[in-house]
Design a protein around this motif. Structure first.
Motif, mmCIF file in Angstrom:
data_model
loop_
_atom_site.group_PDB
_atom_site.id
_atom_site.type_symbol
_atom_site.label_atom_id
_atom_site.label_comp_id
_atom_site.label_asym_id
_atom_site.label_seq_id
_atom_site.Cartn_x
_atom_site.Cartn_y
_atom_site.Cartn_z
ATOM 1 N N TYR A 65 47.331 -108.530 41.533
ATOM 2 C CA TYR A 65 47.581 -107.964 42.857
ATOM 3 C C TYR A 65 48.957 -108.399 43.344
ATOM 4 O O TYR A 65 49.523 -109.389 42.858
ATOM 5 N N GLU A 66 49.467 -107.650 44.320
ATOM 6 C CA GLU A 66 50.685 -108.050 45.031
ATOM 7 C C GLU A 66 50.324 -108.320 46.478
ATOM 8 O O GLU A 66 49.660 -107.500 47.130
ATOM 9 N N LEU A 67 50.758 -109.473 46.970
ATOM 10 C CA LEU A 67 50.431 -109.909 48.328
ATOM 11 C C LEU A 67 51.634 -109.743 49.245
ATOM 12 O O LEU A 67 52.774 -110.057 48.864
ATOM 13 N N LEU A 68 51.358 -109.259 50.451
ATOM 14 C CA LEU A 68 52.392 -109.094 51.469
ATOM 15 C C LEU A 68 51.867 -109.671 52.778
ATOM 16 O O LEU A 68 50.824 -109.238 53.284
ATOM 17 N N GLY A 69 52.564 -110.667 53.307
ATOM 18 C CA GLY A 69 52.132 -111.260 54.564
ATOM 19 C C GLY A 69 52.685 -112.662 54.749
ATOM 20 O O GLY A 69 53.516 -113.126 53.962
ATOM 21 N N HIS A 70 52.231 -113.331 55.794
ATOM 22 C CA HIS A 70 52.726 -114.672 56.121
ATOM 23 C C HIS A 70 51.571 -115.661 56.146
ATOM 24 O O HIS A 70 50.403 -115.272 56.263
ATOM 25 N N LYS A 71 51.907 -116.945 56.053
ATOM 26 C CA LYS A 71 50.937 -118.018 56.230
ATOM 27 C C LYS A 71 51.576 -119.079 57.119
ATOM 28 O O LYS A 71 52.667 -119.582 56.830
ATOM 29 N N TRP A 72 50.877 -119.402 58.168
ATOM 30 C CA TRP A 72 51.383 -120.305 59.210
ATOM 31 C C TRP A 72 51.464 -121.748 58.711
ATOM 32 O O TRP A 72 52.316 -122.511 59.134
ATOM 33 N N PHE A 73 50.559 -122.121 57.824
ATOM 34 C CA PHE A 73 50.586 -123.463 57.243
ATOM 35 C C PHE A 73 50.337 -123.377 55.738
ATOM 36 O O PHE A 73 49.340 -122.820 55.292
ATOM 37 N N SER A 125 57.651 -114.203 44.272
ATOM 38 C CA SER A 125 58.303 -113.936 45.566
ATOM 39 C C SER A 125 57.499 -114.554 46.710
ATOM 40 O O SER A 125 56.986 -113.874 47.594
ATOM 41 N N LEU A 126 57.379 -115.866 46.640
ATOM 42 C CA LEU A 126 56.786 -116.689 47.685
ATOM 43 C C LEU A 126 57.936 -117.428 48.354
ATOM 44 O O LEU A 126 58.578 -118.277 47.753
ATOM 45 N N HIS A 131 56.260 -111.872 49.678
ATOM 46 C CA HIS A 131 56.994 -110.612 49.600
ATOM 47 C C HIS A 131 56.610 -109.906 48.302
ATOM 48 O O HIS A 131 57.335 -109.961 47.313
ATOM 49 N N HIS A 132 55.415 -109.293 48.318
ATOM 50 C CA HIS A 132 54.855 -108.667 47.119
ATOM 51 C C HIS A 132 54.707 -109.706 46.001
ATOM 52 O O HIS A 132 55.036 -109.451 44.840
ATOM 53 N N ALA A 133 54.197 -110.878 46.383
ATOM 54 C CA ALA A 133 53.973 -111.948 45.412
ATOM 55 C C ALA A 133 52.806 -111.601 44.507
ATOM 56 O O ALA A 133 51.774 -111.094 44.960
ATOM 57 N N GLN A 134 52.968 -111.864 43.214
ATOM 58 C CA GLN A 134 51.900 -111.587 42.264
ATOM 59 C C GLN A 134 50.800 -112.645 42.371
ATOM 60 O O GLN A 134 51.076 -113.834 42.551
ATOM 61 N N ALA A 135 49.556 -112.193 42.247
ATOM 62 C CA ALA A 135 48.410 -113.098 42.395
ATOM 63 C C ALA A 135 47.233 -112.557 41.595
ATOM 64 O O ALA A 135 47.155 -111.358 41.298
ATOM 65 N N ARG A 136 46.318 -113.451 41.255
ATOM 66 C CA ARG A 136 45.072 -113.094 40.583
ATOM 67 C C ARG A 136 43.913 -113.316 41.543
ATOM 68 O O ARG A 136 43.860 -114.339 42.247
ATOM 69 N N MET A 137 42.958 -112.390 41.549
ATOM 70 C CA MET A 137 41.788 -112.545 42.411
ATOM 71 C C MET A 137 40.863 -113.611 41.844
ATOM 72 O O MET A 137 40.655 -113.700 40.632
#
Length: 551
Positions: free
Chosen positions: A214-222, A257-258, A280-286
């Motif tokens: 998967y590609e992840l798009l978003g932010h994490k506050w901590f 892209s983290l 920013h469209h970081a690659q990840a595994r479920m």
């Protein structure tokens, strides 16, 4: 840190009646309560490991490393000199040293090693209790790495790839793809600005690109410890909130892209580079089932909470050690401070608090070990660890302050470890669910899993009839639980009473009588003032204090 042959005969005065710094001591062998608790709940063969680790941590050199790691803070390097994005954090060598000794000792790995499987969580808890007394920031990545295995088990194929590096006991700080490293650390990134603990409001999205990628798009506050090799995180798919493993390096060998947006300027825990990140469209595994992200990652949270319930007791123990060491050497009004009745009352009051806490987290760690084969132990542990996390952390800040006051001005200056302990004291109450969140979690557990409350009272049963204060407190708790269906307004009171009854049952069963009598008379018998040291008379404080420090 002890200065090398300082001058004491000065032109204007002679320096005397000043205690030597507390260094070159064995954190384990000087601590009778933790030795006794480990003997009861742990694996006898691990005693030598704890003894060696306690000696190493108490050495002058390693105590100095813990101090240096918190004075020389991590620095974010977003770009290299040519403008390429690298998102690296640089640490002082002392941080790497503390990570190395913690990894080598097995803090992050021993609970999952086959030869320690029966009591590995107890050994893990004891090791982390010792390290946290010297340096708390490094315990964050060590804790998350330890806890990550519980979540990764939901995806056996991915676990098999990462587990050898997690269990290696090697610390490898190099920024390289995971398959090129001798040891791995795993972090966590869950909360977002808009939700905090309410992770179901998370807005990060995950888009499938094939083969469970998967590609992840978003932010994490901590995102604590952003130099970990991978991070467990939550993001939304079409099926709902799901759990993912985001490596720092992509499988093709490029940087993922983290992006680290900034490091947090925190009150304490300075050596640990807590950060704010964006995908920013970081690659990840479920990891685990799609749409079941909370249910998957909660297993990791359950294990991090074990460390969040032992960490405040470690801070309290180090503060108590400093206070007792000072009072044994310092004279005032023609007596050692340790021989002054009012100081004895304060130190004894502090001592029973620590001993009850040590028994509690060791008891719970043993239930973690038992959980592998016993569903009741697993159900009970989920409730008990939350109860202990809440209560231990509520006790910690004021405890450290009282210990600091025992040293007077010498405890308030930055050359002392006590200001660092004081800044650290609120931390574990906020992490992994602040006080209200924990209490609401406990209420949900009591509603959804009535068996958990049955198991809780079963743990109190062996102590029934041995102390009148404990018996009355348990009756009050049962009355409180019967007082209607809506316990939310009284959630904190309820959880506090659950914690105190559990601690009371444990000290009555396993602590010496002077300790259990003093604990129950004050915490449960309501014969106590509003500050440490306001204990009732006729208690054997000398016998309580004899357990605090073993020469």
């Amino acid at each position: 840190m002890k200065a090398y042959r300082p001058r004491s005969n000065l032109t204007t005065h002679e320096v005397h009646n000043q205690p030597e710094p507390l260094c070159d001591y064995n954190l384990y062998l000087t601590d009778q309560p933790v030795q006794d608790a480990f003997t009861r709940f742990g694996k006898a063969s691990a005693g030598a490991r704890l003894t060696a680790f306690g000696a190493l941590l108490g050495s002058d050199d390693i105590l100095a490393q813990g101090d240096l790691a918190n004075k020389h803070l991590p620095e974010l390097k977003s770009f290299d000199q040519f403008g390429n994005r690298i998102d690296e954090v640089e640490f002082h060598p002392a941080y790497h040293k503390m990570m190395q000794i913690g990894s080598n000792a097995g803090i992050s790995s021993i609970a999952w090693q086959d030869d320690e499987a029966d009591q590995g969580h107890v050994t893990h808890a004891a090791l982390e209790y010792l390290q946290y007394q010297v340096e708390g920031g490094t315990c964050c990545p060590l804790t998350m790495t330890y806890a990550s295995v519980a979540a990764l088990r939901h995806q056996p194929d991915i676990l098999s790839q990462w587990l050898p590096g997690i269990l290696s006991c090697e610390y490898d700080p190099r920024s390289l793809p995971a398959d090129q490293k001798t040891g791995l650390t795993i972090g966590m990134a869950m909360t977002e600005k808009q939700g905090g603990s309410d992770v179901r409001t998370n807005s990060t999205t995950a888009t499938a690109i094939g083969d469970n990628m998967y590609e992840l798009l978003g932010h994490k506050w901590f995102c604590s410890a952003p130099m970990c090799d991978a991070f467990l995180t939550l993001a939304n798919t079409d099926q709902g909130l799901s759990c993912f493993l985001v490596p720092r390096w992509r499988e093709d060998g490029d940087r993922n892209s983290l992006q680290i947006m900034r490091l947090k300027d925190k009150l304490g825990n300075k050596s640990n580079a807590s950060s704010e990140i964006e995908y920013h469209h970081a690659q990840a595994r479920m990891i685990g089932a799609e749409g079941r992200g909370v249910a998957t990652i909660i297993d990791m949270v359950h294990h991090t909470r074990l460390d969040c319930c032992l960490a405040p007791i470690a801070l309290m123990r180090q503060a108590l050690s400093q206070a007792v060491h000072h009072c044994r050497q310092r004279t005032a009004f023609q007596k050692k401070l340790i021989d002054q009745p009012v100081m004895q009352a304060v130190l004894a009051d502090l001592a029973v608090e620590v001993e009850a806490g040590v028994l509690t987290f060791m008891h719970i760690a043993r239930k973690f070990d038992d959980s592998a084969e016993n569903s009741d132990a697993r159900t009970y542990a989920r409730l008990a660890v939350a109860v202990a996390k809440y209560w231990h952390n509520k006790r910690c800040p004021n405890f450290v302050y009282e210990a600091m006051e025992c040293l007077g001005g010498a405890g308030y200056v930055e050359e002392s470890i006590l200001p660092r302990l004081y800044r650290e004291a609120p931390l574990n109450s906020i992490w992994e669910g602040a006080g209200n969140v924990i209490c609401l979690d406990i209420l949900r557990t009591l509603q959804k899993e009535p068996r958990a409350l049955e198991l809780y009272f079963a743990e109190l049963t062996p102590a029934r009839g041995t102390n009148k204060h404990l018996d009355r407190a348990v009756s009050r708790l049962k009355d409180l639980l019967k007082s209607g269906d809506n316990h939310e307004p009284q959630a904190r009171r309820l959880v506090e009473q659950m914690a105190l009854c559990l601690q009371g049952a444990l000290v009555v069963q396993f602590a010496p009588t002077p300790v259990s009598d003093l604990f129950c008379a004050t915490r449960l018998g309501q014969d106590w003032g509003h500050a440490y040291g306001t204990i009732p008379p006729r208690h054997a404080v000398d016998q309580v204090l004899s357990r605090v420090w073993q020469d």
